[in-house]
Design an enzyme around this catalytic site. Sequence first.
Site, mmCIF file in Angstrom:
data_model
loop_
_atom_site.group_PDB
_atom_site.id
_atom_site.type_symbol
_atom_site.label_atom_id
_atom_site.label_comp_id
_atom_site.label_asym_id
_atom_site.label_seq_id
_atom_site.Cartn_x
_atom_site.Cartn_y
_atom_site.Cartn_z
ATOM 1 N N ASP A 67 4.106 5.188 -2.265
ATOM 2 C CA ASP A 67 4.016 3.877 -1.615
ATOM 3 C C ASP A 67 4.025 2.785 -2.672
ATOM 4 O O ASP A 67 3.795 3.042 -3.859
ATOM 5 C CB ASP A 67 2.730 3.796 -0.779
ATOM 6 C CG ASP A 67 2.766 2.692 0.277
ATOM 7 O OD1 ASP A 67 3.797 1.999 0.397
ATOM 8 O OD2 ASP A 67 1.759 2.538 0.994
ATOM 9 N N ASP A 115 1.061 -4.543 -3.310
ATOM 10 C CA ASP A 115 1.241 -5.995 -3.391
ATOM 11 C C ASP A 115 0.739 -6.531 -4.722
ATOM 12 O O ASP A 115 1.281 -7.493 -5.256
ATOM 13 C CB ASP A 115 0.518 -6.674 -2.226
ATOM 14 C CG ASP A 115 1.119 -6.271 -0.883
ATOM 15 O OD1 ASP A 115 2.323 -6.475 -0.697
ATOM 16 O OD2 ASP A 115 0.381 -5.724 -0.036
ATOM 17 N N GLY A 159 0.174 -6.120 2.770
ATOM 18 C CA GLY A 159 0.959 -7.307 3.074
ATOM 19 C C GLY A 159 1.819 -7.133 4.313
ATOM 20 O O GLY A 159 2.090 -8.090 5.035
ATOM 21 N N GLY A 160 2.211 -5.901 4.562
ATOM 22 C CA GLY A 160 2.994 -5.598 5.758
ATOM 23 C C GLY A 160 2.148 -5.225 6.962
ATOM 24 O O GLY A 160 2.672 -4.971 8.039
ATOM 25 N N GLU A 201 -1.968 3.508 5.806
ATOM 26 C CA GLU A 201 -1.679 3.769 4.396
ATOM 27 C C GLU A 201 -2.896 4.361 3.700
ATOM 28 O O GLU A 201 -2.789 5.323 2.934
ATOM 29 C CB GLU A 201 -1.254 2.471 3.700
ATOM 30 C CG GLU A 201 0.120 1.969 4.102
ATOM 31 C CD GLU A 201 0.469 0.618 3.516
ATOM 32 O OE1 GLU A 201 1.651 0.261 3.538
ATOM 33 O OE2 GLU A 201 -0.446 -0.088 3.036
#
Length: 226
Positions: free
Chosen positions: A88, A91, A103-104, A110
């Site tokens: 992954d 940020d 941020g997403g 995650e």
Amino acid sequence: MNENTMTQTQDEQKRAVAQAAIQHVPIGSIVGVGTGSTANYFIDELAKIKHKIKGAVASSENTAQRLRGHHIEVLDLNSIDELPVYIDGADEITEHLHMIKGGGGALTREKIVAATAKKFVCVTDQSKLVKVLGTFPIPVEVIPMASSYVARAIVQLGGHPVLRQGFITDNGNVILDIHGLQILNPVELETNLNQITGIVTNGLFARRGANVLLLGTDKGIHTMDI
């Protein structure tokens, strides 16, 4: 002109680290896959070796959709016994491999997949490497009815929470983005945020940071590990 050049450079760096991350995927394994632009490049690379893996665990609905688009089987995390690696982006990330992520808006899933994986490989471009976390706001996923309470608690910690407008997580919750914190002890702050009732997850990945960083730079890929 300069902005376009910078964007292209960042994209090239992201693509390069995504390609390099394939070397960390064991043959015949199940792969944890993150969310975001660099993770998308990794998915595209993973598609080239999909016949060599058993499938993938997705950290978001968007990631699951992209994996399925490449005909990579998406597996439920509860159905597997072992997850050797999670790939992954971040940020922000420090040389100690502590990160801000989310941020997403996929930080909860995650963090769950990262916690399950034996090895977390972070892939990102050089713009994300910082000395001290906090320029990028810390996302926190919050149960909607607790958003005002959580915001007041964050103010008490010295942060400035801002509701992410028009955004609902895959889990049906809202995001508060915390601005204005210089994070000198990310492990401590992550723990303190976890104690606030109503927060599902916060975007500090310090207690379980990355094991390896593949950093795309102007001079190629720089590898850092702990």
